[in-house]
Scaffold this motif. Structure first.
Motif, PDB file in Angstrom:
ATOM      1  N   SER A  55      -4.503   1.908  -0.062  1.00 11.83           N
ATOM      2  CA  SER A  55      -4.133   3.332  -0.057  1.00 11.83           C
ATOM      3  C   SER A  55      -5.308   4.216   0.336  1.00 11.83           C
ATOM      4  CB  SER A  55      -3.610   3.739  -1.439  1.00 11.83           C
ATOM      5  OG  SER A  55      -4.580   3.455  -2.439  1.00 11.83           O
ATOM      6  N   GLU A  56      -6.516   3.644   0.347  1.00 13.54           N
ATOM      7  CA  GLU A  56      -7.717   4.378   0.739  1.00 13.54           C
ATOM      8  C   GLU A  56      -8.569   3.493   1.644  1.00 13.54           C
ATOM      9  OE1 GLU A  56      -9.743   5.322  -2.843  1.00 13.54           O
ATOM     10  OE2 GLU A  56      -8.181   6.682  -3.596  1.00 13.54           O
ATOM     11  N   ILE A  57      -9.482   4.121   2.364  1.00 15.47           N
ATOM     12  CA  ILE A  57     -10.450   3.366   3.158  1.00 15.47           C
ATOM     13  C   ILE A  57     -11.371   2.629   2.198  1.00 15.47           C
ATOM     14  CG2 ILE A  57     -12.299   3.505   4.859  1.00 15.47           C
ATOM     15  CD1 ILE A  57      -9.714   4.316   6.076  1.00 15.47           C
ATOM     16  N   PRO A  58     -11.502   1.299   2.313  1.00 14.63           N
ATOM     17  CA  PRO A  58     -12.433   0.584   1.420  1.00 14.63           C
ATOM     18  C   PRO A  58     -13.865   1.086   1.588  1.00 14.63           C
ATOM     19  CG  PRO A  58     -10.950  -0.947   2.510  1.00 14.63           C
ATOM     20  CD  PRO A  58     -10.751   0.392   3.171  1.00 14.63           C
ATOM     21  N   ALA A  59     -14.664   0.872   0.572  1.00 15.65           N
ATOM     22  CA  ALA A  59     -16.031   1.399   0.574  1.00 15.65           C
ATOM     23  C   ALA A  59     -17.003   0.447   1.251  1.00 15.65           C
ATOM     24  CB  ALA A  59     -16.475   1.638  -0.873  1.00 15.65           C
ATOM     25  N   LEU A  68      -8.646  10.365   5.515  1.00 17.34           N
ATOM     26  CA  LEU A  68      -9.961   9.927   5.977  1.00 17.34           C
ATOM     27  C   LEU A  68     -10.995  10.904   5.423  1.00 17.34           C
ATOM     28  CD1 LEU A  68      -9.514   8.934   9.744  1.00 17.34           C
ATOM     29  CD2 LEU A  68      -9.983   7.442   7.825  1.00 17.34           C
ATOM     30  N   PRO A  69     -11.567  10.612   4.253  1.00 16.89           N
ATOM     31  CA  PRO A  69     -12.581  11.503   3.692  1.00 16.89           C
ATOM     32  C   PRO A  69     -13.829  11.570   4.571  1.00 16.89           C
ATOM     33  CG  PRO A  69     -11.709   9.997   2.034  1.00 16.89           C
ATOM     34  CD  PRO A  69     -11.235   9.510   3.361  1.00 16.89           C
ATOM     35  N   ARG A  70     -14.680  12.474   4.261  1.00 25.35           N
ATOM     36  CA  ARG A  70     -15.863  12.751   5.081  1.00 25.35           C
ATOM     37  C   ARG A  70     -16.736  11.522   5.289  1.00 25.35           C
ATOM     38  NH1 ARG A  70     -20.580  17.252   3.704  1.00 25.35           N
ATOM     39  NH2 ARG A  70     -22.023  16.597   5.338  1.00 25.35           N
ATOM     40  N   ASP A  71     -17.062  10.827   4.224  1.00 31.23           N
ATOM     41  CA  ASP A  71     -18.041   9.736   4.316  1.00 31.23           C
ATOM     42  C   ASP A  71     -17.414   8.350   4.247  1.00 31.23           C
ATOM     43  OD1 ASP A  71     -20.239  11.494   4.494  1.00 31.23           O
ATOM     44  OD2 ASP A  71     -20.202  11.777   2.314  1.00 31.23           O
ATOM     45  N   SER A  72     -16.104   8.254   4.432  1.00 33.17           N
ATOM     46  CA  SER A  72     -15.444   6.962   4.248  1.00 33.17           C
ATOM     47  C   SER A  72     -15.898   5.916   5.266  1.00 33.17           C
ATOM     48  CB  SER A  72     -13.928   7.134   4.340  1.00 33.17           C
ATOM     49  OG  SER A  72     -13.563   7.723   5.584  1.00 33.17           O
ATOM     50  N   ASN A  84       0.042   3.984   9.203  1.00 35.05           N
ATOM     51  CA  ASN A  84      -0.386   4.405   7.878  1.00 35.05           C
ATOM     52  C   ASN A  84       0.316   5.712   7.524  1.00 35.05           C
ATOM     53  OD1 ASN A  84      -2.605   2.707   6.466  1.00 35.05           O
ATOM     54  ND2 ASN A  84      -3.167   2.603   8.637  1.00 35.05           N
ATOM     55  N   HIS A  85      -0.243   6.456   6.589  1.00 29.36           N
ATOM     56  CA  HIS A  85       0.383   7.708   6.141  1.00 29.36           C
ATOM     57  C   HIS A  85      -0.536   8.902   6.410  1.00 29.36           C
ATOM     58  CE1 HIS A  85       2.727   5.093   2.988  1.00 29.36           C
ATOM     59  NE2 HIS A  85       3.134   4.904   4.216  1.00 29.36           N
ATOM     60  N   LEU A  86      -1.312   8.839   7.441  1.00 28.24           N
ATOM     61  CA  LEU A  86      -2.291   9.889   7.704  1.00 28.24           C
ATOM     62  C   LEU A  86      -1.631  11.189   8.161  1.00 28.24           C
ATOM     63  CD1 LEU A  86      -4.983   7.798   9.604  1.00 28.24           C
ATOM     64  CD2 LEU A  86      -5.296   8.926   7.390  1.00 28.24           C
ATOM     65  N   THR A  87      -2.131  12.288   7.627  1.00 32.10           N
ATOM     66  CA  THR A  87      -1.778  13.622   8.110  1.00 32.10           C
ATOM     67  C   THR A  87      -3.034  14.275   8.678  1.00 32.10           C
ATOM     68  OG1 THR A  87      -2.286  14.682   5.988  1.00 32.10           O
ATOM     69  CG2 THR A  87      -0.033  13.848   6.302  1.00 32.10           C
ATOM     70  N   ALA A  88      -2.856  15.273   9.511  1.00 33.21           N
ATOM     71  CA  ALA A  88      -4.013  15.952  10.088  1.00 33.21           C
ATOM     72  C   ALA A  88      -4.851  16.605   9.001  1.00 33.21           C
ATOM     73  CB  ALA A  88      -3.560  16.991  11.115  1.00 33.21           C
ATOM     74  N   ALA A  89      -4.197  17.148   7.980  1.00 37.52           N
ATOM     75  CA  ALA A  89      -4.937  17.775   6.880  1.00 37.52           C
ATOM     76  C   ALA A  89      -5.745  16.756   6.101  1.00 37.52           C
ATOM     77  CB  ALA A  89      -3.968  18.497   5.950  1.00 37.52           C
ATOM     78  N   GLY A  90      -5.332  15.503   6.122  1.00 29.96           N
ATOM     79  CA  GLY A  90      -6.052  14.474   5.392  1.00 29.96           C
ATOM     80  C   GLY A  90      -7.244  13.902   6.140  1.00 29.96           C
ATOM     81  N   VAL A  91      -7.423  14.303   7.388  1.00 31.63           N
ATOM     82  CA  VAL A  91      -8.563  13.836   8.181  1.00 31.63           C
ATOM     83  C   VAL A  91      -9.668  14.882   8.092  1.00 31.63           C
ATOM     84  CG1 VAL A  91      -9.370  13.121  10.463  1.00 31.63           C
ATOM     85  CG2 VAL A  91      -7.032  12.588   9.744  1.00 31.63           C
ATOM     86  N   HIS A  92     -10.743  14.545   7.403  1.00 27.83           N
ATOM     87  CA  HIS A  92     -11.846  15.497   7.234  1.00 27.83           C
ATOM     88  C   HIS A  92     -12.469  15.827   8.592  1.00 27.83           C
ATOM     89  CE1 HIS A  92     -15.709  17.186   5.933  1.00 27.83           C
ATOM     90  NE2 HIS A  92     -15.111  17.414   4.755  1.00 27.83           N
ATOM     91  N   PRO A  93     -12.835  17.083   8.829  1.00 28.46           N
ATOM     92  CA  PRO A  93     -13.433  17.463  10.120  1.00 28.46           C
ATOM     93  C   PRO A  93     -14.686  16.682  10.486  1.00 28.46           C
ATOM     94  CG  PRO A  93     -12.804  19.417   8.877  1.00 28.46           C
ATOM     95  CD  PRO A  93     -12.611  18.249   7.960  1.00 28.46           C
ATOM     96  N   GLU A  94     -15.338  16.059   9.505  1.00 28.38           N
ATOM     97  CA  GLU A  94     -16.540  15.277   9.803  1.00 28.38           C
ATOM     98  C   GLU A  94     -16.332  13.771   9.596  1.00 28.38           C
ATOM     99  OE1 GLU A  94     -19.918  16.816   7.754  1.00 28.38           O
ATOM    100  OE2 GLU A  94     -19.588  18.886   8.409  1.00 28.38           O
TER     101      GLU A  94
END
Length: 583
Positions: free
Chosen positions: A281-285, A304-308, A323-333
């Motif tokens: 459900s998240e990008i692994p670390a 997609l958080p900033r530092d993922s 996947n379930h990605l939305t544009a709002a969920g993709v951090h600008p960086e």
């Protein structure tokens, strides 16, 4: 008590070379195995078993002879023995024990069962290096294999267990193939590979493992664990695999809860990681900086958080489709530090707009099958190296694509806008474009202005639209001086559009309303090779007999599916396969 004599099967299942990063196995197949396709000397060596082929005293080839028993009178000097594709159920220990010089034993694709492989079968084979036992009916692995082995292939059996000395204490062992069996973790001992530190390739895919095996050899370069039931990777399970370059974990049950934050961090050589079709459900670390190809498709990732991905600075291919990605969920960086990323797959997600701050060096961007409803002025302003852009099957209207949206894409070669709601071609298309796909829209007119400067365009796909000849402005085609393929099928054309580009070679006009072919219909396309006119309204009398006469390069005219059979004589008539199939 299980008998101990068995013979190893020779299935050299060639594992595909792994994309871009793997190269070939460290161990090449012994030359003996390359003889099966031909090139054998015409005479057999003296003492060759009946019906077998013996190009030398060291090589005996008895494959595909429908043998039910082990051949007799095999010379003790033989080094390479091939018995693949027969019906052997057991191996005679006494006869096998005499083959003390044997290096290669190929028993691939027989009917061997574990009871037919006595434990002492291989005790005297102190030179054995290559054992191929794939595609048999073994339920347990041989308890002991010689310490000299380099490749062991037990794939496609019914194995539920291996033993500590099946693969353990083998200093020369390089490759282990155990895929397509029924191994669980209980059947794979913790010490299964103790003393076998040189193993570089291990294939454990398509088994019943529930967690990643621990205590694996430290020299592993490629590890296949796909198509299991793996739900967790124990902490430290990969801490010693610093040479691992390829790790396949797709089609398992992995979730983020089953991964430790440091799971991948010590894999300093890892280049290829496939985690697709799991339950993430998240990008692994903590991906290592060395990673080049990362598959995360078919999961449940929503952001997609900033530092993922910030540590994966060498990443070139990022696959996040389904996947379930939305544009709002993709951090600008989110892509800021991925300076080598050139291929990004985001198709089949929930993007309602183009994600912000795309990788600056991306060359292939797949955004098809999302919910994108508009393309803004700055959406592709930073992707100046983009060569392939796919926006098909979104929710785009012509009025919601900015007229300068593609102005910076001076290297764009392929643009796919199929399956949207466009009524016009987009404005401002770059001169570099070679392929433009616009099928399954609502395009109802064409004008020279929208095709201006597209002199490099080679393919224009306009099938399944609403085009009529009257809605195509005169001079439209003359802008396309390099066009080779034009697809106007499934439109509303009543006759062949005039003044087609001189460079045209393939013309698709099937499923229109064309009722007449005039004498000069193809006068502007002297080099045309294929004309597809099937399923129109043509009658034999409505086709001018001179329409095709001057087309010296013409190979195919397809007029099937019209009300009457149409005969078109052609000097270079060939089969329909001569022309590329239309979309």
């Amino acid at each position: 008590m299980r008998l101990s004599c068995g013979c190893l099967l020779v299935l050299l299942v060639k594992i595909p070379a792994l994309c871009l990063v793997g190269g070939q196995d460290d161990d090449e197949a012994p030359p003996f195995l390359q003889l099966a396709g031909g090139g054998l000397p015409p005479r057999d060596a003296p003492g060759c078993p009946a019906n077998c082929t013996c190009p030398s005293e060291e090589t005996v080839e008895c494959g595909g002879l429908d043998l039910h028993v082990f051949p007799s009178n095999i010379s003790s000097a033989v080094q390479h023995l091939s018995l693949q594709n027969n019906r052997l159920r057991e191996l005679p220990c006494r006869e096998l024990a005499q083959l003390t010089s044997l290096k290669t034993l190929n028993l691939h694709n027989n009917h061997l069962v574990s009871a037919g492989l006595p434990d002492e079968a291989f005790e005297s084979l102190e030179s054995l290096q290559y054992i191929y036992l794939a595609n048999n009916k073994l339920t347990v692995a041989p308890q002991t294999l010689p310490s000299t082995v380099r490749i062991v292939d037990l794939a496609a059996n019914l194995l539920t267990a291996v033993y500590p000395l099946t693969f353990g204490q083998k200093p020369n062992l390089r490759s282990v193939y155990l895929h397509n069996n029924q191994l669980s973790n209980a059947g794979l001992p913790y010490n299964a590979f103790n003393g076998s530190d040189a193993v570089s390739t291990m294939i454990l895919s398509s088994n019943q493992l529930s967690y990643l095996p621990q205590n694996l050899p430290p020299a592993l370069v490629r590890l296949h664990l796909q198509n299991n039931r793996i739900s967790r990777i124990p902490r430290g399970a990969l801490s010693s695999q610093g040479k691992l370059r390829e790790l396949y974990l797709q089609n398992n049950n992995l979730s983020n809860q089953g991964l430790d934050p440091s799971t991948f961090s010590k894999l300093k050589s890892l280049e290829y990681l496939d985690l697709s079709n799991n339950n993430l459900s998240e990008i692994p670390a903590s991906f290592p900086p060395s990673i080049v190809i990362l598959h995360l498709g078919k999961n449940h990732i929503g952001a997609l958080p900033r530092d993922s991905l910030s540590r994966a600075r060498g990443l070139q291919y990022l696959l996040l489709q389904n996947n379930h990605l939305t544009a709002a969920g993709v951090h600008p960086e989110a892509f800021l530090k991925l300076r080598s990323l050139h291929t990004l797959h985001l198709y089949n997600n929930r993007l309602e707009r183009v994600p912000p701050a795309l990788p600056r060096r991306v060359r292939s961007l797949m955004l098809l099958h999302n919910r994108i409803a508009h393309v803004g002025l700055h959406d592709f302003a930073g992707t100046y190296l983009l060569a392939e852009l796919n926006l098909s099957y979104n929710r785009l209207y012509s009025a919601r694509i900015h007229r300068l949206a593609f102005r910076k894409l001076r290297r764009l070669q392929s643009l796919d806008l199929a399956g949207n709601l466009l009524t016009l071609l987009p404005a401002g298309l770059p001169a570099s474009l070679e392929v433009l796909r616009l099928p399954q829209n609502q395009i109802n007119s064409l004008s020279p202005e929208l095709l201006a400067n597209l002199t490099g365009l080679k393919e224009l796909h306009l099938a399944h639209n609403r085009l009529r000849v009257g809605s195509i402005t005169p001079g439209t085609w003359q802008e396309l001086q390099g066009l080779k393929l034009l697809d106007l099928s499934h439109n509303e054309l009543s006759y062949v559009p005039p003044d087609l580009p001189e460079s045209l070679e393939y013309l698709y006009l099937q499923h229109n309303r064309i009722a007449v072919i005039e004498a000069g219909a193809f006068r502007t396309v002297p080099d045309i090779r294929a004309i597809i006119l099937r399923s129109n309204r043509l009658l034999a009398a409505s086709v001018s007999p001179t329409a095709f006469a001057a087309l010296e390069q013409l190979e195919v005219v397809d007029t099937t599916g019209n009300p009457e059979p149409i005969s078109v004589p052609m000097p270079r008539a060939r089969q329909w396969l001569s022309a590329p199939a239309g979309p």
